[in-house]
Design a protein around this motif. Structure first.
Motif, PDB file in Angstrom:
ATOM      1  N   LYS A   1     -19.001   8.590   8.829  1.00  0.00           N
ATOM      2  CA  LYS A   1     -18.758   9.734   9.717  1.00  0.00           C
ATOM      3  C   LYS A   1     -17.295   9.750  10.185  1.00  0.00           C
ATOM      4  O   LYS A   1     -16.641  10.781  10.184  1.00  0.00           O
ATOM      5  N   PHE A   2     -16.784   8.599  10.560  1.00  0.00           N
ATOM      6  CA  PHE A   2     -15.422   8.467  11.067  1.00  0.00           C
ATOM      7  C   PHE A   2     -14.395   8.761   9.973  1.00  0.00           C
ATOM      8  O   PHE A   2     -13.378   9.397  10.211  1.00  0.00           O
ATOM      9  N   ALA A   3     -14.661   8.287   8.757  1.00  0.00           N
ATOM     10  CA  ALA A   3     -13.694   8.388   7.659  1.00  0.00           C
ATOM     11  C   ALA A   3     -13.538   9.808   7.131  1.00  0.00           C
ATOM     12  O   ALA A   3     -12.550  10.109   6.449  1.00  0.00           O
ATOM     13  N   LYS A   4     -14.474  10.687   7.430  1.00  0.00           N
ATOM     14  CA  LYS A   4     -14.385  12.067   6.945  1.00  0.00           C
ATOM     15  C   LYS A   4     -13.141  12.786   7.458  1.00  0.00           C
ATOM     16  O   LYS A   4     -12.723  13.775   6.886  1.00  0.00           O
ATOM     17  N   GLU A   5     -12.546  12.272   8.514  1.00  0.00           N
ATOM     18  CA  GLU A   5     -11.337  12.875   9.076  1.00  0.00           C
ATOM     19  C   GLU A   5     -10.056  12.381   8.397  1.00  0.00           C
ATOM     20  O   GLU A   5      -8.958  12.792   8.777  1.00  0.00           O
ATOM     21  N   TYR A   6     -10.182  11.495   7.399  1.00  0.00           N
ATOM     22  CA  TYR A   6      -9.018  10.868   6.769  1.00  0.00           C
ATOM     23  C   TYR A   6      -9.067  11.049   5.258  1.00  0.00           C
ATOM     24  O   TYR A   6     -10.135  11.116   4.659  1.00  0.00           O
ATOM     25  N   GLU A   7      -7.877  11.083   4.662  1.00  0.00           N
ATOM     26  CA  GLU A   7      -7.782  11.223   3.206  1.00  0.00           C
ATOM     27  C   GLU A   7      -8.000   9.898   2.480  1.00  0.00           C
ATOM     28  O   GLU A   7      -8.419   9.891   1.332  1.00  0.00           O
ATOM     29  N   ALA A   8      -7.685   8.801   3.161  1.00  0.00           N
ATOM     30  CA  ALA A   8      -7.782   7.493   2.516  1.00  0.00           C
ATOM     31  C   ALA A   8      -8.173   6.437   3.535  1.00  0.00           C
ATOM     32  O   ALA A   8      -7.999   6.619   4.738  1.00  0.00           O
ATOM     33  N   VAL A   9      -8.685   5.341   2.993  1.00  0.00           N
ATOM     34  CA  VAL A   9      -9.047   4.172   3.794  1.00  0.00           C
ATOM     35  C   VAL A   9      -8.355   2.967   3.175  1.00  0.00           C
ATOM     36  O   VAL A   9      -8.459   2.736   1.967  1.00  0.00           O
ATOM     37  N   ILE A  10      -7.623   2.226   4.000  1.00  0.00           N
ATOM     38  CA  ILE A  10      -7.021   0.967   3.561  1.00  0.00           C
ATOM     39  C   ILE A  10      -7.955  -0.145   4.009  1.00  0.00           C
ATOM     40  O   ILE A  10      -8.238  -0.284   5.198  1.00  0.00           O
TER      41      ILE A  10
ATOM     42  N   SER B   1     -20.123   9.276  -0.650  1.00  0.00           N
ATOM     43  CA  SER B   1     -20.375  10.714  -0.501  1.00  0.00           C
ATOM     44  C   SER B   1     -19.194  11.451   0.137  1.00  0.00           C
ATOM     45  O   SER B   1     -19.312  12.607   0.512  1.00  0.00           O
ATOM     46  N   THR B   2     -18.048  10.778   0.259  1.00  0.00           N
ATOM     47  CA  THR B   2     -16.847  11.406   0.819  1.00  0.00           C
ATOM     48  C   THR B   2     -15.771  11.502  -0.264  1.00  0.00           C
ATOM     49  O   THR B   2     -15.923  10.948  -1.351  1.00  0.00           O
ATOM     50  N   ASP B   3     -14.698  12.182   0.058  1.00  0.00           N
ATOM     51  CA  ASP B   3     -13.561  12.298  -0.864  1.00  0.00           C
ATOM     52  C   ASP B   3     -12.458  11.296  -0.537  1.00  0.00           C
ATOM     53  O   ASP B   3     -11.345  11.420  -1.037  1.00  0.00           O
ATOM     54  N   CYS B   4     -12.752  10.319   0.307  1.00  0.00           N
ATOM     55  CA  CYS B   4     -11.747   9.343   0.729  1.00  0.00           C
ATOM     56  C   CYS B   4     -11.296   8.469  -0.433  1.00  0.00           C
ATOM     57  O   CYS B   4     -12.120   7.917  -1.170  1.00  0.00           O
ATOM     58  N   LYS B   5      -9.995   8.343  -0.550  1.00  0.00           N
ATOM     59  CA  LYS B   5      -9.406   7.392  -1.491  1.00  0.00           C
ATOM     60  C   LYS B   5      -9.520   6.011  -0.852  1.00  0.00           C
ATOM     61  O   LYS B   5      -9.252   5.845   0.343  1.00  0.00           O
ATOM     62  N   ILE B   6      -9.902   5.011  -1.624  1.00  0.00           N
ATOM     63  CA  ILE B   6     -10.035   3.650  -1.099  1.00  0.00           C
ATOM     64  C   ILE B   6      -8.876   2.823  -1.641  1.00  0.00           C
ATOM     65  O   ILE B   6      -8.665   2.752  -2.857  1.00  0.00           O
ATOM     66  N   ILE B   7      -8.131   2.213  -0.721  1.00  0.00           N
ATOM     67  CA  ILE B   7      -6.931   1.458  -1.073  1.00  0.00           C
ATOM     68  C   ILE B   7      -7.119   0.005  -0.673  1.00  0.00           C
ATOM     69  O   ILE B   7      -7.441  -0.301   0.474  1.00  0.00           O
ATOM     70  N   GLU B   8      -6.904  -0.889  -1.613  1.00  0.00           N
ATOM     71  CA  GLU B   8      -6.998  -2.326  -1.357  1.00  0.00           C
ATOM     72  C   GLU B   8      -5.710  -2.777  -0.671  1.00  0.00           C
ATOM     73  O   GLU B   8      -4.624  -2.613  -1.216  1.00  0.00           O
ATOM     74  N   GLY B   9      -5.834  -3.341   0.531  1.00  0.00           N
ATOM     75  CA  GLY B   9      -4.670  -3.769   1.290  1.00  0.00           C
ATOM     76  C   GLY B   9      -4.335  -5.241   1.145  1.00  0.00           C
ATOM     77  O   GLY B   9      -3.216  -5.666   1.406  1.00  0.00           O
ATOM     78  N   MET B  10      -5.323  -6.018   0.729  1.00  0.00           N
ATOM     79  CA  MET B  10      -5.138  -7.460   0.529  1.00  0.00           C
ATOM     80  C   MET B  10      -5.931  -7.858  -0.715  1.00  0.00           C
ATOM     81  O   MET B  10      -6.942  -7.235  -1.040  1.00  0.00           O
ATOM     82  N   ARG B  11      -5.455  -8.918  -1.376  1.00  0.00           N
ATOM     83  CA  ARG B  11      -6.149  -9.423  -2.565  1.00  0.00           C
ATOM     84  C   ARG B  11      -6.500 -10.892  -2.338  1.00  0.00           C
ATOM     85  O   ARG B  11      -5.688 -11.663  -1.823  1.00  0.00           O
TER      86      ARG B  11
ATOM     87  N   VAL C   1      -4.542   8.186   7.047  1.00  0.00           N
ATOM     88  CA  VAL C   1      -5.111   6.941   6.542  1.00  0.00           C
ATOM     89  C   VAL C   1      -5.854   6.224   7.660  1.00  0.00           C
ATOM     90  O   VAL C   1      -5.337   6.089   8.775  1.00  0.00           O
ATOM     91  N   LEU C   2      -7.043   5.754   7.344  1.00  0.00           N
ATOM     92  CA  LEU C   2      -7.836   4.937   8.252  1.00  0.00           C
ATOM     93  C   LEU C   2      -7.742   3.493   7.775  1.00  0.00           C
ATOM     94  O   LEU C   2      -7.943   3.219   6.590  1.00  0.00           O
TER      95      LEU C   2
ATOM     96  N   VAL D   1       0.815  -1.216   0.000  1.00  0.00           N
ATOM     97  CA  VAL D   1       0.000   0.000   0.000  1.00  0.00           C
ATOM     98  C   VAL D   1       0.852   1.271   0.000  1.00  0.00           C
ATOM     99  O   VAL D   1       0.319   2.368  -0.191  1.00  0.00           O
ATOM    100  N   MET D   2       2.148   1.141   0.224  1.00  0.00           N
ATOM    101  CA  MET D   2       2.996   2.326   0.361  1.00  0.00           C
ATOM    102  C   MET D   2       2.972   3.235  -0.874  1.00  0.00           C
ATOM    103  O   MET D   2       2.886   4.453  -0.718  1.00  0.00           O
ATOM    104  N   PRO D   3       3.025   2.702  -2.090  1.00  0.00           N
ATOM    105  CA  PRO D   3       2.922   3.619  -3.236  1.00  0.00           C
ATOM    106  C   PRO D   3       1.573   4.353  -3.274  1.00  0.00           C
ATOM    107  O   PRO D   3       1.504   5.507  -3.695  1.00  0.00           O
ATOM    108  N   GLU D   4       0.526   3.701  -2.817  1.00  0.00           N
ATOM    109  CA  GLU D   4      -0.818   4.292  -2.826  1.00  0.00           C
ATOM    110  C   GLU D   4      -0.980   5.419  -1.810  1.00  0.00           C
ATOM    111  O   GLU D   4      -1.803   6.305  -1.993  1.00  0.00           O
ATOM    112  N   VAL D   5      -0.226   5.371  -0.719  1.00  0.00           N
ATOM    113  CA  VAL D   5      -0.361   6.396   0.328  1.00  0.00           C
ATOM    114  C   VAL D   5       0.622   7.553   0.147  1.00  0.00           C
ATOM    115  O   VAL D   5       0.579   8.511   0.908  1.00  0.00           O
ATOM    116  N   SER D   6       1.471   7.433  -0.848  1.00  0.00           N
ATOM    117  CA  SER D   6       2.452   8.483  -1.099  1.00  0.00           C
ATOM    118  C   SER D   6       1.749   9.826  -1.296  1.00  0.00           C
ATOM    119  O   SER D   6       0.803   9.937  -2.073  1.00  0.00           O
ATOM    120  N   GLY D   7       2.192  10.818  -0.559  1.00  0.00           N
ATOM    121  CA  GLY D   7       1.626  12.155  -0.661  1.00  0.00           C
ATOM    122  C   GLY D   7       0.428  12.407   0.237  1.00  0.00           C
ATOM    123  O   GLY D   7      -0.057  13.528   0.328  1.00  0.00           O
TER     124      GLY D   7
END
Length: 165
Positions: free
Chosen positions: A98-107, A124-134, A20-21, A10-16
């Motif tokens: 409600k909780f995720a609104k405080e974070y830029e992304a969710v893993i 309805s949020t601007d959270c980026k969604i990142i897949e942590g496992m496949r 993260v939640l 996930v490290m490339p996805e969280v760059s910048g």
């Protein structure tokens, strides 16, 4: 029939990002990690609602994120009915939103269905969604209870999913 997972970097996805939640499904990732680490999935006399291998995995992930300068938190699920992220109630989904609104992304640590639950919850949020496992297959194993209250797996087989064959 828990799903078996492989980790994703996930490290490339969280760059910048700055925050993260981490949102884990409990059952399938805990099973995968217990099998991988040859540890009990549950230890009843240690905790009725956590899996040590999953907790360690999340702690390690959080440490790596913090080293990169990110603010992190885990959206915890304490009740058994919340362990299957793919079947969360509308109330649970609203709480995440409600909780995720405080974070830029969710893993998300879970399967495609868990990812869909998160996408639906956070649309309805601007959270980026990142897949942590496949998803990497299905777990076939015998459940074994070992003294003093440990739940383990034996005779483990990881079966390919039909579309992966």
């Amino acid at each position: 029939m828990p799903i078996h997972f492989e980790d994703l970097d996930v490290m490339p996805e969280v760059s910048g990002l700055k925050s993260v939640l981490i949102v884990p499904c409990i059952m399938c990732p805990a099973t995968t990690l217990a099998i991988r680490n040859k540890k009990p999935v549950m230890q009843f006399f240690r905790s009725l609602v956590t899996s040590a291998p999953l907790e360690q995995y999340i702690e390690d992930l959080q440490s790596r994120l913090i080293e990169k300068g990110l603010k992190t938190k885990v959206f915890k699920s304490y009740f058994y009915q919340q362990w299957f992220l793919c079947m969360w109630s509308s109330g649970r989904r609203k709480k995440l939103q409600k909780f995720a609104k405080e974070y830029e992304a969710v893993i998300v640590l879970g399967c495609d269905s868990a990812l869909e639950t998160i996408r639906d919850s956070l649309k309805s949020t601007d959270c980026k969604i990142i897949e942590g496992m496949r998803s990497a297959g299905l777990t076939n194993a015998k459940l074994k209870f070992k003294f003093p209250g440990n739940v383990c797996f034996e005779d483990v087989k990881i079966l390919p999913m039909s579309q992966q064959q």
